[in-house]
Design a protein around this motif. Sequence first.
Motif: not given
Length: 558
Positions: A127, A17, A33, A57-58
Amino acid sequence: MAQRGVQLDRETLISCPICLDLLKDPVTTSCGHSYCMKCIKGFWDGEDEKKIHSCPQCRQSFTSRPVLLKNTMLAALVEELKKNGPPHAPADLCYAGAGDVACDVCTGRKLRACKSCLVCLASYCDKHLQPHYESAVFKKHKLVEPSKKLQENICSRHDEVMKLFCRTDEQCICYLCSVDEHKGHDTVSAAAERAERQRELKRSPLNIQQRIQDGEKEVKRLQQEVEAVNGSADKAVEDSEKAFTELIRLMEKRSSDVKQKLRSQQKREVSRVRELQEKLEQEISELKRRDAELKLLSHTEDHNHFLHSYPSLSALSEPTHSSSINIRPLSYFEDVTAALSAVRDKLQDVLREEWTNISPTEVDVLLPAAEPATRAGFFKYSQEITLDPNTANTRLVLSEGGRKATFVKQQQSYSRHPDRFTGCYAQVLSRESLTGRCYWEVEWRGGAVRVAVAYKNISRAGWGDECVFGLNDKSWSLDCNKNSYSFCYNSIDTLVSGPQSSRVGVYLDHRAGVLSFYSVSEAMTLLHRVQTTFTQPLHAGVYLDYDYGNTSEFCKLK
């Protein structure tokens, strides 16, 4: 659908990512992740100072920096895919190419940015932009279309975002600038200055459109003059040929001479009119281009880009004065025709040997207009003169209306400008460029002044003669003292006699190359007249001697 599923699995399972490339030494955090070992370590290195680490990401945070272990299952999957060939980039991924704004967060091959943030001063792909939409922390951030000019918003001295505008120095500044080198200046927020100039922009197109319309009218008038010159010249040539056919062969050479002179003058006049016509058409084209750029600029959301670009776009060049366009009667060559008819009648009784007494004169189709004989006649060409504050020396104070200049003891804190006269010469030029026929009057008080005209490209900086009115080949001046006058050009002084007066009249016929200075009181007395060729538009100017309280004022003429 199967193809789309494969792409989703590939992106989810084997793409990092952070770098968006195939996973290298894959590791998995406790939140589930997966990242490249190098990518996640680099990300957490940047968070070490905060003493807290999180998932990119989170955003789950960890009280201590997690120990990362290699994800053997993902590593095996990556190795298998490498053997079968590298995965193709998903069809919906848009990588940044030449001319695109790249995402500042992506590593490796960067995706194309879809927005730029004026607060973060960074650009993001779709993104990496998601936190700006999902997190309340970014709620007040200003998102605009992708821009490569974000660094223009950073103060080069303090490395801070420039959110203020200094009206004194006409530039964007940061908060630290406002309390440092711009302390005490007139400063406002960039948004407030943008709003003010946006209101100016709404008025500007009206002025441009009027200039375009006026220019187009002048082009039509010039076209009519071309047709008039051509028609009149053709008729004159036809009539002259008829007259000369009635004369003996001895006149054939004279006929050819006159025809050649007529054609030569016709060519010069058509060339002159065409040149002015082309100049107006170019000015119209430039105004239309400027109008389009101003409309485009008015829609930009970047205040600083707007303020950076606005001055150069809003500043309009001096228009071609309609006074330089002189539509003359259609009878350009009728005097020549009449003169030839008279010669024809006389020559019928003139002996051949007397022909030498007749010498054809050069045809001058467009004679310069005579200089007015009365002050009321000059008033027909009165030109309103206002002084340009950007040219004023710091020892001069201009009146509110820009007509009067006063020499003062205390130097003024004017902003820097390339047009300003520096050094010890208390000079100033007019805003207006002067062409055609113009007349103005200057009222002066004090020890001594110079009433002058100069080209715009006269030198402004330094202490040499090239900057002083009358001491170079770019300016002409009348030196006015309490007991005498003198005219100066290119450092050559000419003593001038005439009645003393506190008012000087200046008459300019730019095309004819005539510049006259008059002493104005109850009557007008010619002091000095110049006959030359002016190669550029002129500007009126005054020079005030070092005598506190000296003044020069451009008078309003009724």
